[in-house]
Design an enzyme around this catalytic site. Structure first.
Site, PDB file in Angstrom:
ATOM      1  N   GLU A 120      -4.731  24.741 -11.416  1.00  0.00           N
ATOM      2  CA  GLU A 120      -4.356  25.058 -10.262  1.00  0.00           C
ATOM      3  C   GLU A 120      -3.571  26.555 -10.304  1.00  0.00           C
ATOM      4  O   GLU A 120      -3.306  26.967 -11.299  1.00  0.00           O
ATOM      5  CB  GLU A 120      -3.075  23.945  -9.818  1.00  0.00           C
ATOM      6  CG  GLU A 120      -1.846  24.056 -10.796  1.00  0.00           C
ATOM      7  CD  GLU A 120      -1.179  22.915 -10.669  1.00  0.00           C
ATOM      8  OE1 GLU A 120       0.067  22.876  -9.792  1.00  0.00           O
ATOM      9  OE2 GLU A 120      -1.192  21.730 -11.123  1.00  0.00           O
ATOM     10  N   HIS A 135       4.363  22.569 -16.717  1.00  0.00           N
ATOM     11  CA  HIS A 135       5.054  23.379 -15.584  1.00  0.00           C
ATOM     12  C   HIS A 135       5.799  22.314 -14.503  1.00  0.00           C
ATOM     13  O   HIS A 135       5.774  21.119 -14.503  1.00  0.00           O
ATOM     14  CB  HIS A 135       3.776  23.550 -14.521  1.00  0.00           C
ATOM     15  CG  HIS A 135       2.843  22.666 -14.176  1.00  0.00           C
ATOM     16  ND1 HIS A 135       1.774  22.009 -14.957  1.00  0.00           N
ATOM     17  CD2 HIS A 135       2.799  22.209 -12.842  1.00  0.00           C
ATOM     18  CE1 HIS A 135       1.232  21.073 -14.251  1.00  0.00           C
ATOM     19  NE2 HIS A 135       1.767  21.201 -12.764  1.00  0.00           N
ATOM     20  N   ARG A 184       3.751  12.907 -16.558  1.00  0.00           N
ATOM     21  CA  ARG A 184       5.043  13.616 -16.507  1.00  0.00           C
ATOM     22  C   ARG A 184       5.700  13.297 -18.026  1.00  0.00           C
ATOM     23  O   ARG A 184       5.803  12.522 -18.663  1.00  0.00           O
ATOM     24  CB  ARG A 184       5.543  12.466 -15.450  1.00  0.00           C
ATOM     25  CG  ARG A 184       7.139  12.826 -15.211  1.00  0.00           C
ATOM     26  CD  ARG A 184       7.644  11.861 -14.282  1.00  0.00           C
ATOM     27  NE  ARG A 184       6.916  11.627 -13.011  1.00  0.00           N
ATOM     28  CZ  ARG A 184       6.365  10.576 -12.499  1.00  0.00           C
ATOM     29  NH1 ARG A 184       6.564   9.614 -13.402  1.00  0.00           N
ATOM     30  NH2 ARG A 184       5.932  10.427 -11.400  1.00  0.00           N
TER      31      ARG A 184
END
Length: 265
Positions: free
Chosen positions: A65, A122, A142
């Site tokens: 991304e 991130h 996560r």
């Protein structure tokens, strides 16, 4: 919104009318473009690459991304990357909860651009308004959630083992250097070229004639007003508009005082 495809989903058009997308292969539309409005610090996470996604989740796509900062509060930060040099050090920092020693924090300002390839740790900080362009995947592991409790009083689940497996160690975060080209009333800034997308920032002051064979474009108006002329039709553009220019449209005009983020596969 209108015309012969009114009411269709993007996947339906992608599968039935390949000529609009330069006959690209695949069963699903490959990219997502979206606005992220972080009212709280988002969890620290990592996404797998395509190979890990296929192996671990039986999914065709991982997730690379990028972010363009539309707006932010004065002290907003993002987390991109980490300081561990070995996998053992990374695991030890996570086990001991030494997050400040592990995570790489970066202050941000409007107009900043960040490339976040798969395997990169991130997080987006509270107060950031981001335009995100990403592979069409929702696989997220996560790693850390600030020990927060949900409305039932329990912490959200972590995927520590998978995070450790897919994270790039040592970190290989890069800072893209834009390439700027001025063409009359257009200032074109190429922000990144990657295997999955190429992203541009366009600043338009006046009338601009564009010629783009062989690509379809995903465009977002981030500032200003104007219009796009696709003979014989004209469509108004204003801040917050999203639109797709199909590959079958090779000539068009943009006019006004506009800033756009535009990407193609």
């Amino acid at each position: 919104m209108n015309g012969p495809f009114q009411g269709c989903t993007l996947d339906e058009i992608w599968c039935k009318y390949k000529e609009l997308f330069a006959f690209k292969s695949g069963d699903h539309f490959p990219l997502l473009v979206k606005i992220l409005d972080a009212n709280h610090d988002l969890s620290v996470q990592v996404h797998p690459n395509d190979l890990f996604a296929q192996k671990l989740e039986n999914s065709p796509f991982g997730k690379t991304e990028c972010w363009y900062v539309l707006d932010c509060e004065s002290e907003t930060e993002v987390i991109i990357g980490h300081h561990a040099t070995t996998r053992d050090e990374f695991k030890q920092r996570v086990t001991l909860g030494e997050w400040e020693k592990l995570l790489r924090r970066i202050p941000i300002k409007p107009g900043d651009f960040f490339y976040v390839p798969s395997g990169t740790i991130h997080s987006i900080g509270k107060g950031a308004l981001m335009l995100e362009i990403q592979q069409n995947s929702d696989i997220t592991y996560r790693l850390y959630d600030y020990d927060r409790l949900d409305h039932t009083g329990v912490t959200r689940p972590l995927q520590s083992e998978k995070s450790l497996l897919v994270t790039t160690i040592p970190d290989q975060t890069i800072s893209p250097q834009p390439f700027i080209l001025e063409k009359g009333n257009l200032i074109e800034k190429r922000l990144i070229t990657s295997p999955y997308f190429t992203v541009y920032h366009w600043t338009i002051n006046g009338k601009v004639e564009q010629h783009h064979p062989h690509h379809y474009w995903l465009c977002t108006v981030i500032q200003g007003t104007g219009h796009i002329q696709v003979n014989p039709d004209s469509y108004p553009l204003t801040k917050g508009d999203f639109f797709i220019l199909p590959a079958t449209i090779q000539h068009y005009h943009l006019e006004g005082n506009l800033e756009l983020i535009c990407t193609h596969t």
